[in-house]
Design an enzyme around this catalytic site. Structure first.
Site, PDB file in Angstrom:
ATOM      1  N   TRP A 103       0.654  -1.124   0.097  1.00 19.13           N
ATOM      2  CA  TRP A 103      -0.045   0.070  -0.136  1.00 19.13           C
ATOM      3  C   TRP A 103       0.932   1.213   0.119  1.00 19.13           C
ATOM      4  O   TRP A 103       0.579   2.150  -0.934  1.00 19.13           O
ATOM      5  CB  TRP A 103      -0.965  -0.035   1.165  1.00 19.13           C
ATOM      6  N   ASP A 135      -1.625   6.841   6.482  1.00 17.69           N
ATOM      7  CA  ASP A 135      -2.507   5.962   5.990  1.00 17.69           C
ATOM      8  C   ASP A 135      -2.771   4.943   7.083  1.00 17.69           C
ATOM      9  O   ASP A 135      -1.927   4.253   7.473  1.00 17.69           O
ATOM     10  CB  ASP A 135      -2.243   5.160   4.618  1.00 17.69           C
ATOM     11  N   LYS A 181     -12.151  -1.590   7.053  1.00 20.22           N
ATOM     12  CA  LYS A 181     -11.394  -2.688   7.917  1.00 20.22           C
ATOM     13  C   LYS A 181     -11.832  -2.474   9.300  1.00 20.22           C
ATOM     14  O   LYS A 181     -12.061  -3.469  10.063  1.00 20.22           O
ATOM     15  CB  LYS A 181      -9.915  -2.410   7.597  1.00 20.22           C
TER      16      LYS A 181
HETATM   17  C1  PLP Z   1      -7.196  -1.736   2.135  1.00 21.94           C
HETATM   18  C2  PLP Z   1      -6.038  -0.591   2.219  1.00 21.94           C
HETATM   19  C3  PLP Z   1      -5.886   0.293   1.189  1.00 21.94           C
HETATM   20  C4  PLP Z   1      -6.707   0.534   0.008  1.00 21.94           C
HETATM   21  O1  PLP Z   1      -8.062   0.635   0.235  1.00 21.94           O
HETATM   22  P1  PLP Z   1      -9.086   0.865  -0.909  1.00 21.94           P
HETATM   23  O2  PLP Z   1     -10.292   1.427  -0.026  1.00 21.94           O
HETATM   24  O3  PLP Z   1      -9.480  -0.433  -1.481  1.00 21.94           O
HETATM   25  O4  PLP Z   1      -8.799   1.894  -1.802  1.00 21.94           O
HETATM   26  C5  PLP Z   1      -4.890   1.357   1.307  1.00 21.94           C
HETATM   27  N1  PLP Z   1      -4.245   1.185   2.578  1.00 21.94           N
HETATM   28  C6  PLP Z   1      -4.198   0.412   3.467  1.00 21.94           C
HETATM   29  C7  PLP Z   1      -3.159   0.260   4.601  1.00 21.94           C
HETATM   30  C8  PLP Z   1      -5.130  -0.855   3.236  1.00 21.94           C
HETATM   31  O5  PLP Z   1      -5.312  -1.408   4.224  1.00 21.94           O
END
Ligand code: PLP
Length: 364
Positions: free
Chosen positions: A109, A176, A200
């Site tokens: 990511w 993030d 998540k």
């Molecule tokens: C799942 C995830 C993403 C991507 O998320 P989307 O909503 O599918 O774009 C980005 N960063 C991390 C750390 C993730 O776990």
């Protein structure tokens, strides 16, 4: 001690995302689809500018501020496009084309965020753990004071590592937090911008939580579409256009649930207990290999392997026949990945580790 409710379920959901949410949230969300607050209307058919939905937005924003103990200058937004949209929306808003931003490369990511940021300015990758398939968090790197901001991923969902210390730097921090937001106590006010896809730890797919300090905005001189401009979203109370109303409502229900559990400090204790039990089980039996460096282990996503692919398949089949969902590892790492987000009951980890113990003993 814990006001944590144990779900009596026959299945155990270790999915990485979209992932488990509290049972009460599913129940309340489904009731709202049929008849929202006894209005005789579904949550899916009320206008976003109605008092009924404004109340949802207000309470969701307020609960984020309360649970994260945010300073009053922080703005809470619910935006579209997934965390992946933030990969480019962040540099679009914060990175002047002649300036540079510092990024830490700790997983798939983070490396995607780096790729997108390069479209808007210079990117200085201060450290990477790619040399060992992202199985650790680099330490001892330096961040230039001239960087526009420093971006990192707090929890690496795919690789199973987590940052357990905050970076020492004076430049604005951008994180993030998609896969560990609201799971452990942190000084969230240290960040100039936090983003997280909801699917998540906070709700249903289709919405991002963005927390931003407006002080850092409007400095790049770049023109951008209104939908990309955080300032426009702030000005419009996160309703510049039709927001993902149902996804936001599911966030609200999950935030209420988290508050009822005792908030972030209480859920952190549950998360630590779950992680302790699973990592101890992995370490106890040689058939299982913990993949990442111990000090960088994630509380949310636990990655492990079994050396023999045949034995690995065998254990995967056992998991499946025992109602375990989502334990197969990401294709880039293999093995197993067990995600233990806030809503996963401790009991599910007990059931899984009991299976692991039984299996390991049989394998001698
Ligand atoms: C799942 C995830 C993403 C991507 O998320 P989307 O909503 O599918 O774009 C980005 N960063 C991390 C750390 C993730 O776990």
């Amino acid at each position: 001690m814990q006001p944590y409710q144990i779900a009596k379920t026959l299945v155990h959901n270790f999915n990485a995302g979209p992932s488990i949410l509290p049972k009460t949230v599913f129940q309340q969300a489904s009731e709202a689809v049929l008849n929202y607050n006894n209005m005789g209307l579904s949550i899916l058919e009320i206008g976003h500018r109605t008092d009924a939905f404004q109340a949802v937005m207000d309470e969701a924003q307020m609960l984020v501020k309360e649970l994260m103990q945010l300073d009053s200058n922080k703005e809470v937004l619910f935006l579209h496009g997934g965390a992946s949209t933030q990969f480019f929306q962040v540099p679009m808003n914060l990175l002047h084309e002649n300036a540079s931003a510092a990024y830490l490369d700790c997983g798939v990511w983070g490396s995607k965020a780096i790729k997108e940021a390069k479209l808007y300015g210079k990117v200085d990758v201060v450290a990477t753990s790619k040399d060992r398939n992202y199985s650790y968090i680099p330490k001892g790197y330096t961040i230039s004071d001239n960087a526009s901001y420093f971006h990192y991923t707090t929890n690496n969902t795919v690789e199973g590592t987590q940052m357990h210390a905050m970076p020492q730097t004076s430049v604005p921090l951008v994180a993030d937090m998609s896969s560990d937001i609201l799971s452990t106590v942190m000084d969230f006010n240290r960040f100039s911008l936090i983003y997280a896809g909801a699917q998540k730890n906070i709700g249903a797919a289709g919405v991002n939580l963005v927390i931003v300090d407006p002080e850092i905005l409007g400095k790049t001189g770049r023109n951008m579409p209104s939908m990309m401009d955080y300032r426009e979203h702030i000005k419009n109370g996160s309703m510049l256009n039709t927001p993902p109303v149902f996804a936001i409502y599911v966030c609200l229900l999950t935030l209420r649930w988290l508050k009822e559990q005792g908030g972030v400090p209480a859920i952190q204790q549950v998360n630590e207990r779950k992680a302790k039990l699973l990592y101890e089980t992995i370490d106890q039996f040689p058939v299982f290999n913990g993949v990442v460096d111990k000090e960088d282990r994630s509380l949310m996503n636990v990655v492990f392997t079994i050396n023999d692919p045949e034995v690995e398949k065998e254990f995967l089949a056992i998991c499946k026949s025992n109602g375990m969902y989502g334990v197969k590892g990401h294709r880039s790492v293999g093995g197993f990945r067990v995600s233990m987000y806030n809503a996963l009951p401790y009991e599910s980890v007990v059931v899984l580790t009991d299976l692991m113990k039984e299996f390991a003993n049989k394998k001698g």
